[in-house]
Motif scaffolding. Structure first.
Motif, PDB file in Angstrom:
ATOM      1  N   UNK A 547       0.799  -1.224   0.000  1.00 34.46           N
ATOM      2  CA  UNK A 547       0.000   0.000   0.000  1.00 34.46           C
ATOM      3  C   UNK A 547       0.831   1.274   0.000  1.00 34.46           C
ATOM      4  N   UNK A 548       2.104   1.168   0.321  1.00 39.27           N
ATOM      5  CA  UNK A 548       2.952   2.363   0.319  1.00 39.27           C
ATOM      6  C   UNK A 548       4.073   2.216  -0.707  1.00 39.27           C
ATOM      7  N   UNK A 549       4.938   1.224  -0.526  1.00 39.75           N
ATOM      8  CA  UNK A 549       6.036   1.049  -1.471  1.00 39.75           C
ATOM      9  C   UNK A 549       5.515   0.774  -2.887  1.00 39.75           C
ATOM     10  N   UNK A 550       4.508  -0.074  -3.001  1.00 36.63           N
ATOM     11  CA  UNK A 550       3.961  -0.393  -4.319  1.00 36.63           C
ATOM     12  C   UNK A 550       3.389   0.841  -5.005  1.00 36.63           C
ATOM     13  N   UNK A 551       2.662   1.651  -4.247  1.00 37.89           N
ATOM     14  CA  UNK A 551       2.095   2.879  -4.827  1.00 37.89           C
ATOM     15  C   UNK A 551       3.207   3.850  -5.215  1.00 37.89           C
ATOM     16  N   UNK A 552       4.244   3.912  -4.395  1.00 37.74           N
ATOM     17  CA  UNK A 552       5.386   4.778  -4.710  1.00 37.74           C
ATOM     18  C   UNK A 552       6.079   4.322  -5.997  1.00 37.74           C
ATOM     19  N   UNK A 553       6.363   3.035  -6.119  1.00 35.49           N
ATOM     20  CA  UNK A 553       7.099   2.543  -7.283  1.00 35.49           C
ATOM     21  C   UNK A 553       6.314   2.761  -8.576  1.00 35.49           C
ATOM     22  N   UNK A 554       5.025   2.456  -8.555  1.00 31.37           N
ATOM     23  CA  UNK A 554       4.223   2.596  -9.770  1.00 31.37           C
ATOM     24  C   UNK A 554       4.067   4.064 -10.141  1.00 31.37           C
ATOM     25  N   UNK A 555       3.802   4.912  -9.144  1.00 30.84           N
ATOM     26  CA  UNK A 555       3.617   6.334  -9.462  1.00 30.84           C
ATOM     27  C   UNK A 555       4.920   6.965  -9.939  1.00 30.84           C
ATOM     28  N   UNK A 556       6.050   6.550  -9.373  1.00 30.14           N
ATOM     29  CA  UNK A 556       7.337   7.096  -9.818  1.00 30.14           C
ATOM     30  C   UNK A 556       7.606   6.715 -11.263  1.00 30.14           C
ATOM     31  N   UNK A 557       7.364   5.461 -11.610  1.00 25.85           N
ATOM     32  CA  UNK A 557       7.610   5.004 -12.974  1.00 25.85           C
ATOM     33  C   UNK A 557       6.663   5.688 -13.965  1.00 25.85           C
ATOM     34  N   UNK A 558       5.382   5.807 -13.604  1.00 31.57           N
ATOM     35  CA  UNK A 558       4.420   6.474 -14.483  1.00 31.57           C
ATOM     36  C   UNK A 558       4.746   7.959 -14.614  1.00 31.57           C
TER      37      UNK A 558
END
Length: 699
Positions: A547-558
């Motif tokens: 819920x935190x790291x996953x959201x960070x990684x996807x939003x950073x890449x997008x």
């Protein structure tokens, strides 16, 4: 490098046992579907078929001759009976009295509705006269590569006579229309032994006395043309290879890297969607000595040309010394030169009544050693444009292999591209939907909220890439959504968003499949419930990871891709009411959801300068259709609230201020609003969809 031959030769698929049960219109449909099922015979949306059928007039009851002909639009491979126009043959013959010559040809199309049989609403196509006046009962008009290769040769007429030994007629190039229909009538009547006619630079007409004989005659002509070319074509094709293709993985990585950059440069006025093709035929052409001169000639067949523009854009790239940064550095100037060349072509060829110049950006992009990109306003059109250019490649190979390929003359090409009848067809098309041309990435795409969001975005015109860790559920979700929006518009990638490498692959897939990313819907989720002293570090870390790291990684890449595209963008985090309101017995979940909301605010601050908006939707108690509530979470929340598991939905409904259940579709509506231009001036905001919870009021 030689292109491999088709594994199976073209052969008849006609089934007499099926055909015996069919009426004449049904036989026409059967024949059409068989022809359209093989792209070697005609391309998607191309070609048309007809039959002249005796039917009872709905007014008089008398038997009259009716032309059944493929109507405007549609595809032979998937056409149904309602895809055919029906017209009185006696009225079509009477139209000859109205014809005033070539300069008035277009007006003849306006008379076709007056010939309609039985109030059929299917509009007749501009090819109707070409079928009506051929003096045969059943007629096929196809665009097989092998025949167009002969039609596009400098010595097309002589080759037609040599290959078919007088069994096929030949007509010089002429734009499809009423006058060409009259010429086809003249040739077919004057030469009753002919089996068909080749149109220079265009395609093939064939016919027969029965549906089956027409179908099999069409196949025989195409097969004969292909076999003759195979036996006589010179090798190597296209002057031989001057470059070697990059390995397959490198080609895909290169295309995924280039497509968002390129898409951003050509989507300033209209969002474009991309398609990548590196099949053998494409690689043979883009690696060849004759790439530049042949590309400059453009295509010959009108069907090819209308979908691929006057000529493709050849990217300046040397696969032997693959310098991506150098390519990008020269891209703006090269694209500007292409647009200037296109505008000059328009100015040279325009007529007094020509429509205004259209988008001057290329559609087809040829990259030595890599393959072909195609961009258009929707994914299907981009894919089909690429398929048509592969047809053009096959035509050039065949024509240059036995003679000299000749492209469509520039003025003729212009007169087709800017034909007033084609313009009228474009003007009749429905207005684009609110998310047309947008690319959405939905994480947690196999869940109830994820699927509802994806469906909403698809219905509004977006393409959607779903990602989830559950492969089986993801495949089911993709299949269900493809039925709603078509296979072109939805794709999926199985991935774990807590892995940096996996997230990079997700965004690579989005770029390769559609051209980039415009909308990120971060929705992947889990839920857990336990008193603080019973909350294990494993549970805590799992919530933080997803819920935190996953959201960070996807939003950073997008975010990185959105910045490259320079087209703005929107992110919507599906968080939770628990991100604003603490709940006893759910510290790991609530803390992670609060972090999601604050992460969204932080990205909103950095994204504003790039037109990237970031907002949050906070659901509460979305039980129906939710995979989270199917598991342990439901039992844990029931236990925490001292109720039975079957009473959870009613408990949450009664707890809300509005006494309503919150459904996945409610969340999808909110996500769509924030992702769309309707919320174009909103960023850093939170929209609660919880049926009312005073504790979650934002302030």
């Amino acid at each position: 490098m030689n292109v491999p031959k088709q594994k199976e030769p073209i052969s008849s698929l006609w089934d007499d046992s099926l055909a015996a049960q069919m009426s004449e219109p049904e036989l026409l449909l059967y024949r059409s579907n068989l022809l359209g099922s093989d792209l070697r015979i005609t391309n998607f949306g191309g070609g048309n078929t007809s039959a002249k059928v005796m039917m009872a007039d709905p007014l008089s009851g008398e038997q009259v001759e009716v032309l059944w002909v493929k109507g405007s639009g549609g595809d032979l491979g998937s056409i149904k009976l309602d895809g055919f126009s029906t017209l009185y043959m006696d009225k079509l013959r009477a139209l000859k009295q109205r014809y005033r010559g070539l300069e008035h040809e277009d007006e003849m199309v306006s008379y076709l509705p007056h010939c309609t049989f039985n109030l059929n609403p299917r509009a007749a196509s501009i090819d109707t006269p070409l079928h009506a006046y051929i003096a045969r009962k059943h007629v096929d008009h196809m665009h097989p590569d092998s025949v167009i290769a002969i039609a596009a040769c400098a010595n097309s007429r002589e080759l037609t006579q040599k290959i078919f030994e007088g069994e096929l007629g030949w007509l010089p190039w002429q734009r499809p229309g009423y006058d060409l229909g009259l010429k086809l009538e003249e040739v077919s009547k004057a030469n009753p032994a002919l089996k068909g006619i080749i149109l220079e630079g265009h395609g093939l007409f064939t016919w027969g006395d029965t549906a089956r004989s027409c179908y099999e005659n069409t196949l025989a002509v195409i097969k004969r043309a292909g076999e003759w070319l195979d036996a006589h074509v010179r090798q190597p094709s296209f002057g031989g290879a001057v470059a070697q293709p990059l390995p397959a993985e490198e080609r895909a990585a290169f295309a995924a890297r280039l497509m968002p950059l390129l898409r951003g440069k050509i989507s300033k006025d209209e969002f474009k969607l991309g398609h990548f093709d590196d099949q053998d035929a494409v690689l043979e052409f883009v690696c060849s000595r004759d790439l530049q001169p042949l590309a400059a000639l453009g295509t010959s067949c009108p069907d090819h040309f209308l979908r691929t523009k006057i000529r493709p854009f050849v990217v300046d790239f040397d696969p032997a010394q693959p310098d991506f940064d150098k390519l990008v550095a020269g891209l703006d100037a090269a694209l500007e030169a292409y647009r200037a060349d296109y505008t000059a072509y328009y100015e040279r060829c325009k007529r007094a009544n020509s429509p205004a110049v259209r988008d001057a950006n290329p559609i087809i992009y040829l990259i030595p050693g890599v393959g072909m990109l195609s961009f258009a306003k929707d994914k299907a059109t981009a894919r089909i444009a690429g398929e048509f250019y592969v047809n053009a490649i096959n035509v050039m190979r065949g024509a240059n292999g036995v003679d000299k390929y000749v492209g469509l003359p520039e003025q003729e090409a212009f007169d087709i591209e800017y034909w007033l009848l084609e313009e009228a067809k474009l003007q009749r098309m429905p207005k684009p939907k609110s998310l047309a041309g947008r690319i959405a990435l939905v994480t947690g795409g196999a869940g109830g909220i994820g699927q509802a969001v994806a469906k909403q975005l698809l219905q509004e015109g977006a393409c959607v890439l779903l990602t989830d860790i559950d492969a089986e559920a993801l495949a089911e979700a993709q299949g269900a959504l493809a039925k709603v929006a078509g296979k072109d518009n939805v794709a999926s990638v199985v991935a774990n968003i807590t892995s940096e490498e996996a997230v990079d692959e997700i965004l690579k897939a989005s770029a390769l499949q559609f051209g980039g990313v415009d909308l990120l819907i971060s929705n992947a989720g889990i839920a857990s419930s336990a008193p603080l002293e019973d909350t294990t570090l494993e549970v805590w870390n799992r919530n933080q990871d997803i819920l935190v790291k996953g959201y960070f990684l996807v939003s950073r890449a997008a975010f990185r891709i959105m910045k490259q595209q320079k087209l703005g963008g929107a992110m919507v985090f599906v968080a939770s009411k628990n991100g604003l309101v603490a709940s006893a017995g759910a510290s790991a979940y609530c803390t992670a959801k609060a972090a999601e909301i604050h992460l969204a605010r932080c990205i909103a601050l950095e994204g504003a300068a790039h037109g990237i908006r970031v907002n949050v939707v906070n659901p509460d108690a979305v039980i129906r259709g939710s995979r989270i509530w199917d598991g342990k979470w439901k039992e844990e929340r029931a236990q925490s609230n001292k109720i039975g598991a079957d009473d959870v939905e009613e408990f949450y409904r009664q707890r809300s201020m509005l006494k309503l259940s919150v459904l996945p579709e409610d969340i999808a509506e909110a996500v769509y609003f924030l992702a769309s231009d309707k919320a174009g001036k909103s960023t850093g905001n939170i929209l609660n969809v919880d049926a009312g919870n005073a504790g979650a009021f934002t302030r």
